[in-house]
Scaffold this motif. Structure first.
Motif, PDB file in Angstrom:
ATOM      1  N   ARG A  69     -22.178  38.950 -93.926  1.00 32.52           N
ATOM      2  CA  ARG A  69     -21.999  38.622 -92.498  1.00 32.52           C
ATOM      3  C   ARG A  69     -23.359  38.362 -91.842  1.00 32.52           C
ATOM      4  O   ARG A  69     -23.519  37.412 -91.063  1.00 32.52           O
ATOM      5  CB  ARG A  69     -21.283  39.776 -91.784  1.00 32.52           C
ATOM      6  N   ARG A  70     -24.314  39.177 -92.158  1.00 33.39           N
ATOM      7  CA  ARG A  70     -25.663  39.009 -91.610  1.00 33.39           C
ATOM      8  C   ARG A  70     -26.328  37.763 -92.190  1.00 33.39           C
ATOM      9  O   ARG A  70     -26.937  36.959 -91.465  1.00 33.39           O
ATOM     10  CB  ARG A  70     -26.492  40.262 -91.918  1.00 33.39           C
ATOM     11  N   TRP A  71     -26.222  37.609 -93.486  1.00 34.80           N
ATOM     12  CA  TRP A  71     -26.849  36.490 -94.192  1.00 34.80           C
ATOM     13  C   TRP A  71     -26.343  35.151 -93.675  1.00 34.80           C
ATOM     14  O   TRP A  71     -27.083  34.164 -93.620  1.00 34.80           O
ATOM     15  CB  TRP A  71     -26.582  36.668 -95.680  1.00 34.80           C
ATOM     16  N   ARG A  72     -25.067  35.102 -93.279  1.00 35.80           N
ATOM     17  CA  ARG A  72     -24.482  33.843 -92.794  1.00 35.80           C
ATOM     18  C   ARG A  72     -25.165  33.333 -91.531  1.00 35.80           C
ATOM     19  O   ARG A  72     -25.015  32.157 -91.183  1.00 35.80           O
ATOM     20  CB  ARG A  72     -22.985  34.030 -92.509  1.00 35.80           C
ATOM     21  N   THR A  73     -25.906  34.164 -90.817  1.00 31.36           N
ATOM     22  CA  THR A  73     -26.611  33.715 -89.617  1.00 31.36           C
ATOM     23  C   THR A  73     -27.844  32.881 -89.972  1.00 31.36           C
ATOM     24  O   THR A  73     -28.474  32.310 -89.082  1.00 31.36           O
ATOM     25  CB  THR A  73     -27.050  34.909 -88.747  1.00 31.36           C
ATOM     26  N   SER A  74     -28.180  32.806 -91.243  1.00 35.63           N
ATOM     27  CA  SER A  74     -29.347  32.049 -91.688  1.00 35.63           C
ATOM     28  C   SER A  74     -29.000  30.587 -91.946  1.00 35.63           C
ATOM     29  O   SER A  74     -27.948  30.272 -92.512  1.00 35.63           O
ATOM     30  CB  SER A  74     -29.917  32.654 -92.980  1.00 35.63           C
ATOM     31  N   ALA A  75     -29.914  29.712 -91.562  1.00 33.81           N
ATOM     32  CA  ALA A  75     -29.750  28.286 -91.861  1.00 33.81           C
ATOM     33  C   ALA A  75     -29.830  28.023 -93.355  1.00 33.81           C
ATOM     34  O   ALA A  75     -29.431  26.952 -93.821  1.00 33.81           O
ATOM     35  CB  ALA A  75     -30.839  27.484 -91.140  1.00 33.81           C
ATOM     36  N   LEU A  76     -30.315  28.998 -94.114  1.00 32.62           N
ATOM     37  CA  LEU A  76     -30.468  28.833 -95.561  1.00 32.62           C
ATOM     38  C   LEU A  76     -29.297  29.420 -96.347  1.00 32.62           C
ATOM     39  O   LEU A  76     -29.288  29.360 -97.573  1.00 32.62           O
ATOM     40  CB  LEU A  76     -31.768  29.519 -96.029  1.00 32.62           C
ATOM     41  N   TYR A  77     -28.304  29.949 -95.640  1.00 36.37           N
ATOM     42  CA  TYR A  77     -27.169  30.577 -96.332  1.00 36.37           C
ATOM     43  C   TYR A  77     -26.417  29.570 -97.188  1.00 36.37           C
ATOM     44  O   TYR A  77     -26.127  28.448 -96.764  1.00 36.37           O
ATOM     45  CB  TYR A  77     -26.206  31.192 -95.314  1.00 36.37           C
ATOM     46  N   ASP A  78     -26.080  29.976 -98.392  1.00 39.25           N
ATOM     47  CA  ASP A  78     -25.276  29.175 -99.313  1.00 39.25           C
ATOM     48  C   ASP A  78     -24.402  30.149-100.095  1.00 39.25           C
ATOM     49  O   ASP A  78     -24.916  30.989-100.839  1.00 39.25           O
ATOM     50  CB  ASP A  78     -26.179  28.379-100.253  1.00 39.25           C
ATOM     51  N   SER A  79     -23.110  30.032 -99.931  1.00 40.71           N
ATOM     52  CA  SER A  79     -22.185  30.971-100.568  1.00 40.71           C
ATOM     53  C   SER A  79     -22.232  30.895-102.091  1.00 40.71           C
ATOM     54  O   SER A  79     -21.740  31.789-102.780  1.00 40.71           O
ATOM     55  CB  SER A  79     -20.753  30.717-100.081  1.00 40.71           C
ATOM     56  N   ARG A  80     -22.811  29.831-102.626  1.00 41.48           N
ATOM     57  CA  ARG A  80     -22.892  29.682-104.082  1.00 41.48           C
ATOM     58  C   ARG A  80     -24.099  30.402-104.683  1.00 41.48           C
ATOM     59  O   ARG A  80     -24.222  30.485-105.902  1.00 41.48           O
ATOM     60  CB  ARG A  80     -22.956  28.196-104.450  1.00 41.48           C
ATOM     61  N   THR A  81     -24.969  30.901-103.835  1.00 38.67           N
ATOM     62  CA  THR A  81     -26.183  31.552-104.326  1.00 38.67           C
ATOM     63  C   THR A  81     -25.848  32.859-105.042  1.00 38.67           C
ATOM     64  O   THR A  81     -25.161  33.729-104.493  1.00 38.67           O
ATOM     65  CB  THR A  81     -27.151  31.851-103.168  1.00 38.67           C
ATOM     66  N   ARG A  82     -26.333  33.005-106.248  1.00 40.33           N
ATOM     67  CA  ARG A  82     -26.137  34.236-107.001  1.00 40.33           C
ATOM     68  C   ARG A  82     -27.176  35.265-106.557  1.00 40.33           C
ATOM     69  O   ARG A  82     -28.357  34.942-106.394  1.00 40.33           O
ATOM     70  CB  ARG A  82     -26.283  33.964-108.499  1.00 40.33           C
ATOM     71  N   VAL A  83     -26.738  36.481-106.352  1.00 36.81           N
ATOM     72  CA  VAL A  83     -27.634  37.558-105.940  1.00 36.81           C
ATOM     73  C   VAL A  83     -27.478  38.724-106.908  1.00 36.81           C
ATOM     74  O   VAL A  83     -26.369  39.224-107.123  1.00 36.81           O
ATOM     75  CB  VAL A  83     -27.321  38.041-104.505  1.00 36.81           C
ATOM     76  N   ASN A  84     -28.578  39.153-107.495  1.00 32.78           N
ATOM     77  CA  ASN A  84     -28.599  40.322-108.378  1.00 32.78           C
ATOM     78  C   ASN A  84     -29.305  41.463-107.650  1.00 32.78           C
ATOM     79  O   ASN A  84     -30.472  41.320-107.266  1.00 32.78           O
ATOM     80  CB  ASN A  84     -29.358  40.016-109.676  1.00 32.78           C
ATOM     81  N   ILE A  85     -28.607  42.556-107.460  1.00 35.65           N
ATOM     82  CA  ILE A  85     -29.182  43.696-106.739  1.00 35.65           C
ATOM     83  C   ILE A  85     -29.342  44.867-107.698  1.00 35.65           C
ATOM     84  O   ILE A  85     -28.395  45.236-108.401  1.00 35.65           O
ATOM     85  CB  ILE A  85     -28.290  44.106-105.553  1.00 35.65           C
ATOM     86  N   PHE A  86     -30.520  45.457-107.689  1.00 28.76           N
ATOM     87  CA  PHE A  86     -30.812  46.611-108.538  1.00 28.76           C
ATOM     88  C   PHE A  86     -31.178  47.790-107.644  1.00 28.76           C
ATOM     89  O   PHE A  86     -32.176  47.746-106.917  1.00 28.76           O
ATOM     90  CB  PHE A  86     -31.971  46.293-109.497  1.00 28.76           C
ATOM     91  N   PHE A  87     -30.341  48.831-107.693  1.00 25.58           N
ATOM     92  CA  PHE A  87     -30.623  50.045-106.928  1.00 25.58           C
ATOM     93  C   PHE A  87     -31.517  50.960-107.755  1.00 25.58           C
ATOM     94  O   PHE A  87     -31.137  51.390-108.852  1.00 25.58           O
ATOM     95  CB  PHE A  87     -29.327  50.759-106.545  1.00 25.58           C
ATOM     96  N   CYS A  88     -32.696  51.240-107.206  1.00 26.43           N
ATOM     97  CA  CYS A  88     -33.699  52.040-107.914  1.00 26.43           C
ATOM     98  C   CYS A  88     -33.715  53.452-107.334  1.00 26.43           C
ATOM     99  O   CYS A  88     -34.549  53.781-106.475  1.00 26.43           O
ATOM    100  CB  CYS A  88     -35.070  51.397-107.783  1.00 26.43           C
ATOM    101  N   ASN A  89     -32.773  54.276-107.780  1.00 32.79           N
ATOM    102  CA  ASN A  89     -32.720  55.644-107.260  1.00 32.79           C
ATOM    103  C   ASN A  89     -33.866  56.496-107.782  1.00 32.79           C
ATOM    104  O   ASN A  89     -34.315  57.416-107.107  1.00 32.79           O
ATOM    105  CB  ASN A  89     -31.370  56.278-107.607  1.00 32.79           C
TER     106      ASN A  89
END
Length: 258
Positions: A69-89
């Motif tokens: 929802r936040r990311w969609r406010t960006s002019a660079l948003y693209d729903s096809r973009t792959r995002v890899n998130i790594f949580f470093c506990n």
């Protein structure tokens, strides 16, 4: 004679150090670019792949939806973009993989692999990151875990669109201001923040607060009040001095920056 021996020893030490760096740097790049083997837990949600060194609760889906929802406010948003998130506990993971060699950051994006984002220890169910020190996270209500995810995705987008090392090539107020602008998803009172800036409030001074509100204010002024596009800002960013003067002179009906 002794001086020659010392010089030879010094040369040998320097040579070994250089050889060691030639081995270690490529090894670090390979390992840092492929972190998956050292994160044993994985989840998938839409265009997100999530890894963690601890079990990932089902509530990650709601966090990622809010980040989107936040990311969609960006002019660079693209729903096809792959995002890899790594949580470093574990702190050492954040230190090693972030490339900052620092455990006090909230996260990082746009590193060796643009799709990879590293986030510090977090309470996913509560949608918040753990503070690096004994005190609470500053501006915690406006900066939940989903904020940090959207913020780092935006940095990755900067590198995809404006080139690698965009964080070094463009003004800090622009790259961090736009990331904060996106990550707060519209939850920013321009007039209140502009008044605080004009009054010299420390919260609107990055050097004193460590917050990006000053940079956000500058970005919001140009995009929302002056109608500038993101492409225009990156093509010809105004100086800090121009922006600060314009913000102090700003009146809602006056375009102060000519």
């Amino acid at each position: 004679m002794h001086a020659n021996n010392r010089a030879r020893r010094a040369f040998c030490i320097v040579k070994r150090c250089c050889v060691g760096l030639l081995i270690l740097v490529p090894a670090y790049v390979v390992i840092a670019a492929n972190p998956e083997p050292l994160f044993s837990h994985r989840a998938t949600h839409r265009n997100y792949q999530v890894w963690s060194d601890r079990p990932i609760p089902a509530s990650i889906a709601a966090v990622l939806d809010d980040a989107t929802r936040r990311w969609r406010t960006s002019a660079l948003y693209d729903s096809r973009t792959r995002v890899n998130i790594f949580f470093c506990n574990e702190p050492w993971r954040l230190w090693f993989y972030s490339g900052h060699f620092n455990t006090n950051i909230g996260g990082t994006g746009g590193g060796i692999v643009v799709e990879n984002i590293f986030i510090r220890a977090s309470d996913i169910a509560a949608n918040r990151i753990h503070a690096p020190g004994p005190g609470p996270i500053a501006d915690a209500e406006q900066r939940p875990l989903s904020y940090f995810i959207a913020h780092e995705i935006t940095h990755s987008d900067h590198e995809r669109r404006f080139g690698r090392l965009a964080v070094l090539r463009y003004p800090q107020w622009l790259v961090e201001g736009h990331a904060d602008y996106v990550a707060k998803g519209g939850a920013f009172d321009f007039e209140a923040n502009r008044k605080q800036f004009a009054d010299g409030d420390p919260a609107l001074d990055f050097d004193r607060s460590g917050l990006y509100r000053e940079f956000h204010l500058k970005t919001a002024y140009l995009i929302d009040k002056r109608g500038k596009t993101l492409e225009q800002l990156f093509a010809d960013p105004p100086s800090d001095e121009q922006l600060e003067s314009a913000l102090r002179a700003y009146r809602p009906s006056v375009a102060a920056l000519r």
